[in-house]
Design a protein around this motif. Sequence first.
Motif, PDB file in Angstrom:
ATOM      1  N   ALA A 120       0.815  -1.211   0.000  1.00 43.96           N
ATOM      2  CA  ALA A 120       0.000   0.000   0.000  1.00 43.96           C
ATOM      3  C   ALA A 120       0.851   1.264   0.000  1.00 43.96           C
ATOM      4  O   ALA A 120       0.481   2.271  -0.601  1.00 43.96           O
ATOM      5  N   ASN A 121       2.030   1.224   0.652  1.00 45.95           N
ATOM      6  CA  ASN A 121       2.829   2.435   0.801  1.00 45.95           C
ATOM      7  C   ASN A 121       4.135   2.453   0.014  1.00 45.95           C
ATOM      8  O   ASN A 121       4.801   3.482  -0.044  1.00 45.95           O
ATOM      9  N   LYS A 122       4.552   1.341  -0.593  1.00 43.12           N
ATOM     10  CA  LYS A 122       5.777   1.311  -1.397  1.00 43.12           C
ATOM     11  C   LYS A 122       5.829   0.037  -2.223  1.00 43.12           C
ATOM     12  O   LYS A 122       5.051  -0.890  -2.005  1.00 43.12           O
ATOM     13  N   SER A 123       6.772   0.000  -3.156  1.00 41.64           N
ATOM     14  CA  SER A 123       7.000  -1.183  -3.987  1.00 41.64           C
ATOM     15  C   SER A 123       8.495  -1.451  -4.040  1.00 41.64           C
ATOM     16  O   SER A 123       9.308  -0.558  -3.779  1.00 41.64           O
ATOM     17  N   MET A 124       8.847  -2.686  -4.406  1.00 43.64           N
ATOM     18  CA  MET A 124      10.255  -3.041  -4.548  1.00 43.64           C
ATOM     19  C   MET A 124      10.414  -4.114  -5.615  1.00 43.64           C
ATOM     20  O   MET A 124       9.494  -4.891  -5.863  1.00 43.64           O
ATOM     21  N   LEU A 125      11.587  -4.127  -6.234  1.00 34.49           N
ATOM     22  CA  LEU A 125      11.924  -5.116  -7.252  1.00 34.49           C
ATOM     23  C   LEU A 125      13.082  -5.944  -6.724  1.00 34.49           C
ATOM     24  O   LEU A 125      14.099  -5.395  -6.290  1.00 34.49           O
ATOM     25  N   MET A 126      12.910  -7.269  -6.745  1.00 38.44           N
ATOM     26  CA  MET A 126      13.944  -8.151  -6.212  1.00 38.44           C
ATOM     27  C   MET A 126      14.405  -9.148  -7.263  1.00 38.44           C
ATOM     28  O   MET A 126      13.617  -9.601  -8.085  1.00 38.44           O
TER      29      MET A 126
ATOM     30  N   GLN B 154      15.584 -12.727  -7.248  1.00 36.98           N
ATOM     31  CA  GLN B 154      15.642 -13.881  -6.362  1.00 36.98           C
ATOM     32  C   GLN B 154      16.863 -14.758  -6.624  1.00 36.98           C
ATOM     33  O   GLN B 154      17.352 -15.412  -5.718  1.00 36.98           O
ATOM     34  N   LYS B 155      17.351 -14.774  -7.849  1.00 36.84           N
ATOM     35  CA  LYS B 155      18.515 -15.598  -8.155  1.00 36.84           C
ATOM     36  C   LYS B 155      19.761 -15.063  -7.445  1.00 36.84           C
ATOM     37  O   LYS B 155      20.583 -15.824  -6.962  1.00 36.84           O
ATOM     38  N   LYS B 156      19.897 -13.739  -7.399  1.00 38.12           N
ATOM     39  CA  LYS B 156      21.050 -13.127  -6.739  1.00 38.12           C
ATOM     40  C   LYS B 156      20.781 -12.835  -5.267  1.00 38.12           C
ATOM     41  O   LYS B 156      21.700 -12.519  -4.518  1.00 38.12           O
ATOM     42  N   GLY B 157      19.512 -12.883  -4.874  1.00 39.67           N
ATOM     43  CA  GLY B 157      19.161 -12.612  -3.488  1.00 39.67           C
ATOM     44  C   GLY B 157      19.351 -11.158  -3.102  1.00 39.67           C
ATOM     45  O   GLY B 157      19.804 -10.855  -2.003  1.00 39.67           O
ATOM     46  N   GLN B 158      18.994 -10.230  -4.002  1.00 41.67           N
ATOM     47  CA  GLN B 158      19.159  -8.816  -3.691  1.00 41.67           C
ATOM     48  C   GLN B 158      18.026  -7.977  -4.278  1.00 41.67           C
ATOM     49  O   GLN B 158      17.348  -8.393  -5.212  1.00 41.67           O
ATOM     50  N   ARG B 159      17.864  -6.804  -3.702  1.00 43.07           N
ATOM     51  CA  ARG B 159      16.875  -5.861  -4.221  1.00 43.07           C
ATOM     52  C   ARG B 159      17.507  -5.040  -5.329  1.00 43.07           C
ATOM     53  O   ARG B 159      18.613  -4.538  -5.184  1.00 43.07           O
ATOM     54  N   LEU B 160      16.784  -4.908  -6.417  1.00 46.14           N
ATOM     55  CA  LEU B 160      17.257  -4.087  -7.525  1.00 46.14           C
ATOM     56  C   LEU B 160      16.755  -2.662  -7.393  1.00 46.14           C
ATOM     57  O   LEU B 160      17.402  -1.725  -7.857  1.00 46.14           O
ATOM     58  N   ALA B 161      15.580  -2.503  -6.797  1.00 49.39           N
ATOM     59  CA  ALA B 161      14.995  -1.180  -6.572  1.00 49.39           C
ATOM     60  C   ALA B 161      14.130  -1.263  -5.320  1.00 49.39           C
ATOM     61  O   ALA B 161      13.392  -2.224  -5.135  1.00 49.39           O
ATOM     62  N   ASP B 162      14.231  -0.246  -4.464  1.00 52.68           N
ATOM     63  CA  ASP B 162      13.468  -0.253  -3.218  1.00 52.68           C
ATOM     64  C   ASP B 162      12.858   1.122  -2.996  1.00 52.68           C
ATOM     65  O   ASP B 162      13.305   2.118  -3.574  1.00 52.68           O
ATOM     66  N   GLU B 163      11.850   1.146  -2.145  1.00 52.05           N
ATOM     67  CA  GLU B 163      11.149   2.391  -1.813  1.00 52.05           C
ATOM     68  C   GLU B 163      10.595   3.080  -3.069  1.00 52.05           C
ATOM     69  O   GLU B 163      10.578   4.305  -3.160  1.00 52.05           O
ATOM     70  N   CYS B 164      10.154   2.290  -4.037  1.00 50.34           N
ATOM     71  CA  CYS B 164       9.534   2.842  -5.237  1.00 50.34           C
ATOM     72  C   CYS B 164       8.106   3.235  -4.871  1.00 50.34           C
ATOM     73  O   CYS B 164       7.441   2.506  -4.138  1.00 50.34           O
ATOM     74  N   ALA B 165       7.644   4.386  -5.378  1.00 55.25           N
ATOM     75  CA  ALA B 165       6.318   4.829  -4.956  1.00 55.25           C
ATOM     76  C   ALA B 165       5.576   5.558  -6.070  1.00 55.25           C
ATOM     77  O   ALA B 165       6.075   6.502  -6.664  1.00 55.25           O
ATOM     78  N   HIS B 166       4.377   5.093  -6.309  1.00 57.67           N
ATOM     79  CA  HIS B 166       3.402   5.743  -7.178  1.00 57.67           C
ATOM     80  C   HIS B 166       2.770   6.859  -6.336  1.00 57.67           C
ATOM     81  O   HIS B 166       2.762   6.774  -5.105  1.00 57.67           O
ATOM     82  N   PRO B 167       2.229   7.913  -6.929  1.00 59.92           N
ATOM     83  CA  PRO B 167       1.602   8.978  -6.128  1.00 59.92           C
ATOM     84  C   PRO B 167       0.556   8.470  -5.134  1.00 59.92           C
ATOM     85  O   PRO B 167       0.448   9.000  -4.018  1.00 59.92           O
TER      86      PRO B 167
END
Length: 181
Positions: free
Chosen positions: A136-142, A144-157
């Motif tokens: 509801a308040n943020k999005s993230m892209l992970m 899974q093969k590398k076990g890391q986040r590619l983008a965090d705290e992504c937010a639509h208005p």
Amino acid sequence: MRKTALIITLALLGSATVWAETDARHKTGKPAAQKPAAATKQAVHKAAPAPSSASAKSAAEAPMGQEELSIAQRVHQGHLPCELGAAVRIEPDQIQPGYFNVQGKGFRYRMHPVATSTGAIRLEDKQAGAVWLQLANKSMLMDQKKGQRLADECAHPEQVAFAEQMKNNPPPPLIEVNTGR
């Protein structure tokens, strides 16, 4: 790995050409006809054609069920700014309903909705091992093969507004701690 295989193949083809020229020279006394290098490279590429991406996609992508299409309608689309100056762009596929193209600096995924028990919106590219989680308040892209986040705290208005509302009116705690005995 493909570059190495290509270099080895070209080296072997070059050696084969030299052997053929030497053999022809010994038999006829004349130098063998020269083939341009471009023709040799074309022959290498034609020998192992890659499968058509359109046919590979259609074979792997089944039409979405009603539940997945319902989830797809709630996916935030467009340009979503993320932390540290990163950004993600999410666009729906115009041909295949329910699929999304998710891209940013250094990545591009073709994702589809997956039902969750938590209510979070989840998109996956199983082949690449990428997962997009939309809360509801943020999005993230992970990855899974590398076990890391590619983008965090992504937010639509809409997510920014929800996060602001959470700051001003915090939700009740999930676990009540009784400090009085």
